[in-house]
Write a protein that holds these residues in place. Structure first.
Motif, PDB file in Angstrom:
ATOM      1  N   ALA A  40       0.854  -1.189   0.000  1.00 47.57           N
ATOM      2  CA  ALA A  40       0.000   0.000   0.000  1.00 47.57           C
ATOM      3  C   ALA A  40       0.890   1.240   0.000  1.00 47.57           C
ATOM      4  O   ALA A  40       1.758   1.380   0.871  1.00 47.57           O
ATOM      5  N   THR A  41       0.693   2.116  -0.990  1.00 45.09           N
ATOM      6  CA  THR A  41       1.530   3.320  -1.105  1.00 45.09           C
ATOM      7  C   THR A  41       0.716   4.587  -1.317  1.00 45.09           C
ATOM      8  O   THR A  41       1.283   5.652  -1.499  1.00 45.09           O
ATOM      9  N   GLY A  42      -0.596   4.495  -1.299  1.00 47.02           N
ATOM     10  CA  GLY A  42      -1.424   5.639  -1.640  1.00 47.02           C
ATOM     11  C   GLY A  42      -1.836   6.472  -0.442  1.00 47.02           C
ATOM     12  O   GLY A  42      -1.337   6.321   0.678  1.00 47.02           O
ATOM     13  N   ILE A  43      -2.803   7.375  -0.703  1.00 38.74           N
ATOM     14  CA  ILE A  43      -3.297   8.282   0.329  1.00 38.74           C
ATOM     15  C   ILE A  43      -3.913   7.509   1.486  1.00 38.74           C
ATOM     16  O   ILE A  43      -3.904   7.970   2.635  1.00 38.74           O
ATOM     17  N   GLU A  44      -4.437   6.304   1.200  1.00 43.63           N
ATOM     18  CA  GLU A  44      -5.099   5.531   2.266  1.00 43.63           C
ATOM     19  C   GLU A  44      -4.137   5.135   3.374  1.00 43.63           C
ATOM     20  O   GLU A  44      -4.582   4.761   4.464  1.00 43.63           O
ATOM     21  N   THR A  45      -2.824   5.192   3.128  1.00 48.24           N
ATOM     22  CA  THR A  45      -1.853   4.886   4.179  1.00 48.24           C
ATOM     23  C   THR A  45      -1.616   6.085   5.093  1.00 48.24           C
ATOM     24  O   THR A  45      -1.044   5.933   6.162  1.00 48.24           O
ATOM     25  N   MET A  46      -2.045   7.276   4.663  1.00 41.90           N
ATOM     26  CA  MET A  46      -1.780   8.498   5.423  1.00 41.90           C
ATOM     27  C   MET A  46      -3.019   9.062   6.115  1.00 41.90           C
ATOM     28  O   MET A  46      -2.908   9.736   7.128  1.00 41.90           O
ATOM     29  N   LEU A  47      -4.187   8.811   5.523  1.00 39.40           N
ATOM     30  CA  LEU A  47      -5.424   9.335   6.088  1.00 39.40           C
ATOM     31  C   LEU A  47      -6.400   8.199   6.358  1.00 39.40           C
ATOM     32  O   LEU A  47      -6.518   7.266   5.559  1.00 39.40           O
ATOM     33  N   SER A  48      -7.122   8.307   7.442  1.00 44.45           N
ATOM     34  CA  SER A  48      -8.146   7.316   7.754  1.00 44.45           C
ATOM     35  C   SER A  48      -9.282   7.422   6.745  1.00 44.45           C
ATOM     36  O   SER A  48      -9.727   8.520   6.396  1.00 44.45           O
ATOM     37  N   ALA A  49      -9.751   6.262   6.285  1.00 42.92           N
ATOM     38  CA  ALA A  49     -10.859   6.242   5.321  1.00 42.92           C
ATOM     39  C   ALA A  49     -12.132   6.813   5.920  1.00 42.92           C
ATOM     40  O   ALA A  49     -13.059   7.167   5.180  1.00 42.92           O
ATOM     41  N   VAL A 264      -3.022  -6.970   6.821  1.00 48.75           N
ATOM     42  CA  VAL A 264      -2.255  -5.764   7.138  1.00 48.75           C
ATOM     43  C   VAL A 264      -1.236  -5.554   6.013  1.00 48.75           C
ATOM     44  O   VAL A 264      -0.361  -6.391   5.823  1.00 48.75           O
ATOM     45  N   PRO A 265      -1.325  -4.457   5.254  1.00 48.24           N
ATOM     46  CA  PRO A 265      -0.432  -4.289   4.101  1.00 48.24           C
ATOM     47  C   PRO A 265       0.964  -3.828   4.497  1.00 48.24           C
ATOM     48  O   PRO A 265       1.192  -3.363   5.622  1.00 48.24           O
ATOM     49  N   ILE A 266       1.888  -3.952   3.564  1.00 50.37           N
ATOM     50  CA  ILE A 266       3.235  -3.414   3.733  1.00 50.37           C
ATOM     51  C   ILE A 266       3.230  -1.980   3.210  1.00 50.37           C
ATOM     52  O   ILE A 266       2.874  -1.728   2.058  1.00 50.37           O
ATOM     53  N   THR A 267       3.596  -1.032   4.061  1.00 47.89           N
ATOM     54  CA  THR A 267       3.622   0.381   3.684  1.00 47.89           C
ATOM     55  C   THR A 267       5.051   0.907   3.778  1.00 47.89           C
ATOM     56  O   THR A 267       5.983   0.170   4.128  1.00 47.89           O
ATOM     57  N   PRO A 337      -3.047   5.937   9.340  1.00 49.06           N
ATOM     58  CA  PRO A 337      -3.226   4.479   9.262  1.00 49.06           C
ATOM     59  C   PRO A 337      -1.924   3.696   9.260  1.00 49.06           C
ATOM     60  O   PRO A 337      -1.829   2.649   9.900  1.00 49.06           O
ATOM     61  N   MET A 338      -0.902   4.166   8.528  1.00 46.99           N
ATOM     62  CA  MET A 338       0.311   3.356   8.443  1.00 46.99           C
ATOM     63  C   MET A 338       1.069   3.330   9.768  1.00 46.99           C
ATOM     64  O   MET A 338       1.833   2.397  10.025  1.00 46.99           O
TER      65      MET A 338
END
Length: 768
Positions: A40-49, A264-267, A337-338
């Motif tokens: 996972a490398t997108g915005i979803e790793t930085m902001l809660s959905a 749980v993804p790798i960020t 999230p990350m």
């Protein structure tokens, strides 16, 4: 607790075969789980959905596409840039990519020239001769102003590919690959082209992360081999000292298997977990191996050694593990999230490493010594005969034996110096800047980032904000006039530098001599003249949503972006009836991330301290003094760490923001081990001075070895050259673990002995 662990020791000794068999079955399950791991490398790793900022950004992305891929062409000069063959090559790239899956629009030099030819000849084709091409592009040998969007300088050309909202990672990767293939198929003359943009960076990041993880793991394994070979001296053949590393590799597989099963993804943050787990896991395994070896050196049988090891060191490590997990649990407070996922993986990992040390390492040691005959009466007699020779003190033990008296004699000096550095660090913490630009987490020396930075310089800034306009009809003259007014106010009244504010309103106005047509019919006619590829990123087909893009000058910090956002929201405060306007875009993401990393960081650290204290308070039989003594020397390190970061010019990032909770969780293990060994000696009737000297000498070697293995794990992060976020984190954490060793071997002992000696003096006065 000792009773439970003693029974556990008997169980491991008696059922070692069953224990190892179950461990193997779990390993197979973990390997299957590891195959389910995702990146996972997108915005979803930085902001809660669940956050409104994320929902707004996704809504904008769904309708206008936030993913853009840029083809950047570099020419030797203007003559080469506008050469017919080169322009034809760029147009071929545009035409090929415009039919790609997930592409919303492709706008570049070819598009602009076809539109110009359509106005001249009625046919949207490329010029077929050099003279016509030059007439369309140049005026008095200089690029025409209307062509500057596609040729920002005499050396660069730009093609902008905007993707549809909701595209998948596979679609983005496929487009990037197709763009590279299209470029490779063109023979440019005096010109070259490359693919860039934030979307491309994220697309390439997965490959970079995978390569970097492999490098870090290899380096961490090598460092562990060296550290254990040099520092960890135990009975048996030389390679036996590497057993903890082998066991921890199995524990790491368990952890990654659980990540896969739990989805749980790798960020960019959790990619650092494997070398960290190797360091922490070897730390726990070394403690068990060291205690087993110590018991065996005393002449105990293999059965006695395993039972006594589990009984004595098991509770101490268990308390340390629980305390560490409580510290790591504070990361769940983070809105990022990350960071929360990092906390999850840390907890899973340390528990897995503890369990493999108990249920794999000790049974292997026991089985080995049984085969070697350590339980036989003859061998036992031999062990007792030679144990004096085996128990020789090494250089580490001798050094600690010399250090102990100095530490015990100088409590005032040691505590004063430690407190001063803590206070200074707390004062400096607010002056440490925070890096919220995720692109800066990647090395700026990479060709990919150089292209991206060139693009940012050429565009005169960056798209800081997008305004999402919603209404039943956003193309009505009333709404368009309001939008045009907002654009004008942003450009002329904002105190923060704004280089552009554009949308469908100014596009329509350009076709009416700078004015919005007065009737809906005239507006619809003007909209019909706007090319579909341009309109797609400005207005939805049903005309219920519109997009205004605000571009700022380069180099704005987060505070300036926040000020601009506030100003823009003020301009949007009184829209026409039935119209809503929301500010979103990369600038809002940066502001939200900054707030999360600053306020969330302090809260995480404080919560980590409180949770660990409460956990120790319960585990140490509600003894508040002992819990406070265990955590206080480690809590001081947070201040010391701020001094290092401030002097080293290291910024807070999504990783360094976790330092407070992380070092509390890691460092408290050392203090607990030292305290419990000291208490064990005191229970034998030793005085505070003798008990602490023995504790420092006996457990000190294992603590130093453990500390060095943790340092080695984090040291592997220094080789992640493509990711400064990891190298900075590695540097600071290595220093912090070093601080934890200093605090455990110098600050903690002097506090414990000073308190106990004061108690004894008071008791002596009472009894006198």
């Amino acid at each position: 607790m000792n009773g439970f662990f003693k029974r556990l020791g008997y169980f491991i000794e008696d059922k070692r075969g069953l224990v190892i068999m179950v461990s193997i079955l779990l390993l197979v399950a973990a390997l299957f789980g590891a195959t389910r791991l995702t990146w996972a490398t997108g915005i979803e790793t930085m902001l809660s959905a669940d956050s409104q900022v994320y929902k707004d950004y996704q809504e904008f992305n769904d309708h206008f596409g936030a993913e853009t891929v840029i083809v950047l062409a570099r020419a030797d000069g203007l003559s080469k840039l506008v050469e017919l063959d080169n322009i034809t090559g760029l147009d071929a790239i545009e035409q090929q990519l415009s039919t790609s899956d997930g592409v919303l629009s492709v706008v570049g030099p070819g598009f602009a020239l076809r539109q110009a030819m359509a106005q001249l000849t009625g046919e949207a084709v490329l010029p077929t001769d050099e003279s016509t091409l030059q007439a369309l592009l140049l005026e008095d040998g200089v690029l025409r102003p209307e062509m500057k969007s596609f040729f920002p300088t005499d050396n660069f050309g730009i093609i902008v590919i905007t993707m549809e909202g909701g595209v998948t990672t596979d679609q983005v990767n496929a487009l990037v690959d197709e763009a590279k293939t299209a470029i490779a198929g063109i023979s440019f003359d005096g010109m070259e082209a490359s693919v860039t943009g934030a979307t491309v960076i994220f697309a390439e990041m997965q490959t970079m992360m995978s390569t970097t993880m492999g490098t870090m793991v290899g380096i961490s394994l090598l460092l562990m081999l060296v550290i254990l070979a040099v520092v960890f001296s135990i009975r048996g053949f030389f390679t036996w000292r590497w057993l903890p590393l082998g066991v921890v590799i199995i524990g790491s597989v368990y952890a990654f298997g659980m990540m896969g099963w739990l989805s749980v993804p790798i960020t960019m943050v959790s990619m650092a977990i494997l070398p960290i787990l190797i360091g922490l896991g070897v730390d726990y395994a070394v403690q068990f191996h060291n205690r087993y070896d110590e018991e065996a050196r005393r002449g105990e049988t293999a059965a006695e050694a395993i039972i006594d090891s589990v009984t004595h060191i098991g509770p101490a490590i268990a308390i340390a593990i629980i305390a560490a997990c409580l510290g790591f649990g504070a990361l769940f407070l983070s809105p990022v999230p990350m960071i929360r996922q990092f906390g999850t993986v840390l907890i899973i990992g340390v528990i897995a490493c503890y369990l493999v040390s108990l249920f794999i390492l000790l049974p292997v040691l026991y089985s080995h010594d049984r085969r070697k005959g350590l339980d036989s009466a003859v061998e036992k007699k031999k062990q007792k005969t030679v144990r004096t020779a085996d128990n020789h003190t090494g250089i580490v033990e001798r050094g600690l034996a010399r250090l102990a008296p100095w530490v015990i004699r100088n409590p005032l000096l040691i505590i004063s110096v430690a407190a001063i550095f803590t206070i200074v660090g707390v004062g400096l913490d607010s002056r440490i800047p925070t890096e919220t630009d995720e692109n800066k987490y990647i090395s700026q020396d990479l060709p990919l980032m150089k292209d991206f930075n060139d693009l940012a310089a050429l565009s005169g800034g960056s798209a800081a904000f997008n305004i999402l306009i919603k209404a039943d009809n956003v193309s009505s003259p009333e709404v368009l006039n309001w939008m045009l007014e907002v654009e004008g106010r942003v450009l002329t009244q904002s105190v923060i530098p704004v280089v552009g504010a554009s949308g469908i309103a100014d596009t329509v106005a350009q076709m009416g001599d700078g004015q919005i047509p007065p009737s809906q019919e005239a507006v619809d006619q003007a909209l019909g003249m706007v090319p579909d590829l341009v309109k797609a990123n400005l207005l939805t087909d049903d005309q219920t949503m519109a997009n205004i893009t605000i571009r700022t000058g380069a180099g704005l910090n987060t505070e300036e972006l926040q000020e601009l956002k506030t100003v823009v929201e003020g301009y949007l405060a009184s829209p026409p009836a039935g119209v809503t306007a929301t500010v979103t875009g990369q600038g809002v993401i940066g502001i939200e991330l900054m707030n999360s990393l600053t306020s969330g960081r302090v809260e995480m650290t404080l919560l980590g301290i409180v949770l660990v204290f409460l956990g120790l308070f319960v585990l140490l039989k509600f003894n508040a003094a002992r819990a406070l003594i265990a955590i206080m020397p480690i809590a001081m390190i947070i201040g010391w760490s701020s001094v290092v970061m401030y002097l080293g010019g290291i910024k807070y990032t999504a990783l360094t923001a976790t330092l407070g909770s992380l070092i509390i969780g890691i460092g408290v293990e050392f203090t607990i081990l030292m305290m419990m060994r000291y208490n064990e000696e005191r229970q034998k009737g030793e005085s505070p001075v003798v008990a602490m000297t023995t504790a420092m000498t006996k457990i000190g070697r294992a603590v130093i070895t453990s500390g060095l293995t943790v340092v080695g794990g984090f040291g592997a992060l220094l080789f992640a050259r493509d990711f400064p976020i990891l190298t900075d984190f590695g540097v600071v954490t290595m220093i912090n673990v070093g601080f934890a060793l200093v605090s455990s071997l110098i600050v903690l002992p002097t506090i414990i002995v000073a308190i106990d000696m004061r108690k004894e003096r008071k008791l002596a006065k009472i009894t006198a």
